[in-house]
Write a protein that holds these residues in place. Sequence first.
Motif, PDB file in Angstrom:
ATOM      1  N   LYS A 152      12.028   1.598  -2.241  1.00 21.53           N
ATOM      2  CA  LYS A 152      13.439   1.401  -2.573  1.00 21.53           C
ATOM      3  C   LYS A 152      14.147   2.744  -2.659  1.00 21.53           C
ATOM      4  O   LYS A 152      13.508   3.787  -2.845  1.00 21.53           O
TER       5      LYS A 152
ATOM      6  N   THR B 250       0.470  -4.812   2.029  1.00 22.83           N
ATOM      7  CA  THR B 250       1.918  -4.859   1.803  1.00 22.83           C
ATOM      8  C   THR B 250       2.405  -3.474   1.400  1.00 22.83           C
ATOM      9  O   THR B 250       1.638  -2.668   0.857  1.00 22.83           O
ATOM     10  N   ALA B 251       3.661  -3.227   1.679  1.00 20.14           N
ATOM     11  CA  ALA B 251       4.265  -1.941   1.303  1.00 20.14           C
ATOM     12  C   ALA B 251       5.661  -2.208   0.771  1.00 20.14           C
ATOM     13  O   ALA B 251       6.352  -3.115   1.230  1.00 20.14           O
ATOM     14  N   TYR B 252       6.045  -1.415  -0.217  1.00 17.28           N
ATOM     15  CA  TYR B 252       7.361  -1.596  -0.835  1.00 17.28           C
ATOM     16  C   TYR B 252       8.014  -0.232  -1.042  1.00 17.28           C
ATOM     17  O   TYR B 252       7.357   0.732  -1.439  1.00 17.28           O
TER      18      TYR B 252
ATOM     19  N   ARG C 257       2.159   4.087  -6.684  1.00 19.18           N
ATOM     20  CA  ARG C 257       1.077   3.117  -6.836  1.00 19.18           C
ATOM     21  C   ARG C 257      -0.281   3.743  -7.112  1.00 19.18           C
ATOM     22  O   ARG C 257      -1.227   3.058  -7.484  1.00 19.18           O
ATOM     23  N   THR C 258      -0.397   5.057  -6.875  1.00 22.08           N
ATOM     24  CA  THR C 258      -1.723   5.683  -6.977  1.00 22.08           C
ATOM     25  C   THR C 258      -1.823   6.725  -8.090  1.00 22.08           C
ATOM     26  O   THR C 258      -2.927   7.202  -8.373  1.00 22.08           O
TER      27      THR C 258
ATOM     28  N   ASN D 113      -1.540   3.873   0.098  1.00 19.78           N
ATOM     29  CA  ASN D 113      -2.422   2.746  -0.182  1.00 19.78           C
ATOM     30  C   ASN D 113      -3.483   2.580   0.906  1.00 19.78           C
ATOM     31  O   ASN D 113      -4.651   2.293   0.621  1.00 19.78           O
TER      32      ASN D 113
ATOM     33  N   PHE E  37      -0.423  14.569  -1.848  1.00 18.52           N
ATOM     34  CA  PHE E  37      -0.442  13.242  -1.225  1.00 18.52           C
ATOM     35  C   PHE E  37      -1.870  12.838  -0.842  1.00 18.52           C
ATOM     36  O   PHE E  37      -2.591  13.649  -0.290  1.00 18.52           O
TER      37      PHE E  37
ATOM     38  N   GLU F  64       1.451   9.211  -5.863  1.00 18.70           N
ATOM     39  CA  GLU F  64       2.484   8.265  -5.416  1.00 18.70           C
ATOM     40  C   GLU F  64       2.657   7.185  -6.498  1.00 18.70           C
ATOM     41  O   GLU F  64       1.771   7.018  -7.345  1.00 18.70           O
TER      42      GLU F  64
ATOM     43  N   ARG G 137       5.691   5.338   3.183  1.00 13.89           N
ATOM     44  CA  ARG G 137       4.919   6.297   2.389  1.00 13.89           C
ATOM     45  C   ARG G 137       3.977   5.551   1.443  1.00 13.89           C
ATOM     46  O   ARG G 137       2.835   5.969   1.220  1.00 13.89           O
ATOM     47  N   ASP G 138       4.474   4.433   0.912  1.00 16.39           N
ATOM     48  CA  ASP G 138       3.650   3.584   0.053  1.00 16.39           C
ATOM     49  C   ASP G 138       2.466   3.020   0.849  1.00 16.39           C
ATOM     50  O   ASP G 138       1.329   3.003   0.377  1.00 16.39           O
TER      51      ASP G 138
END
Lengths: 228, 229
Positions: free
Chosen positions: B181, B177-179, A101-102, B208, A95, A99, B203-204
Amino acid sequence: MIIKAQHAMLSAWFKSMTSLGFLVLLQACTTTTIDEFRQGATGITSEDSVVILGRRQGAAYETRAQFVECVGERMARGSNAINVIPEQQFVDAMFPWFEPRTAPLRSEDLQALMAQPMVTEIMSGFGVRYIVWLDGQTETTSRMGSISCAVGPGGGGCFGFGSWEDDSSFEARVWDVSSATAVGTISADATGQSYMPAVFVPIPLIARVEANACSSLADQLKQFVQGG
Amino acid sequence: MSNCTVTGKRAAATTDVTMMKCCFQLGDLRRALLSLLILLCLASCAARTVNVQGSYPRPNIPAIPLVLGVYYGEGLSDFVYTELSDRGEEEYLVSSGDTHEVLFNTVLPAMFERVVVLDSLEEAAARGVDAVFVPRINEFQLGMPQKTRLDSYEVWVRYNMRLTGADGSYIADWVMTAYGKATASSFNTAERGINDAAVAALRDLASNFSLGFTGVPDVRDWLQRRLSQ
């Protein structure tokens, strides 16, 4: 005489239903196609590990964690078993680098990531030799037929026939961590028709499409990373 | 005959008493059932509360050699999102203040040499911090499978992040922003689905935020000035 006649009728009905069952069972099978594209030499030692990760960047779908787990478990058992690091354990330890997005999308991104001393240290701790990115999903199409069920004072039952087609399409991209390059791609496509005849009780004859895609892909990946 | 009449009256009287007792018992039962029905109705009509709970990994990133003060004020600690039903009634209350504090208390100590949690913004200068970070939730959206027709619970959050000097002077102010699901078929209850989607969103945010913090233009400029001193 009446009892004998009833017995004969029942026997004939049972035989015909059994024949129908076998006929449908034969139909409820899966066709799997595996394609392999090799870009570089591979090989693995008993100290090396493989991590299998699911791609989850897309908005339309995400690779199911259960499928990733299935491939990992299959690779980690049997003859020439490979050390497979559980996905969540690896993602948590790394981590925030893996993830949705990363995570690195191309092998060039892995080179940049491996320049981070903390990342290299954790990778070495796990003994990761290959990263396998799984991307794909199973879709259900061509739903047909209907089944009606009724319950009354004297009992109940269902009657009808339903069928559907499952189509699994998965791709595994293999990255060599030691050279930070892509070494190959394996794709697995599996299709199968499932049936549900119902005469008093529904009899599901399910084509195990995703399970077959998992086992075929895992076996091929195992051979691939071992250099076979 | 008279005896017989008397006996009959007695018998009738006895029957009346029994009937009264029976009516009384039936009345009690009816009242109890009605109360139970009202209670069940109230329980089913009441909004269900989801206190988001989760654990977050510590980021593996190099720490900035500065002391950061963090203030969890209004708009974060007390933030409760209310999801309304199609009829406009309160359906779910999503409370995420505590889990946001858990998240930032895990992420920030990995990002900075030292982190001080402030009870008020006024005490920042006295605590010797280099900067004060104030996170705040601007907007929270929840996607329920029965409304979106998707097989997942979805959470989308928009934050306002503010970084000031110990004296309250402006350093940076930016939006994130965070998303997240969570697949609906994996859960028995909606509460569990909402919780897991919210944890995925947080966690997102953590990933970020921890990787993008030094890339925020105003933060980057401030860090360059501060670290070169």
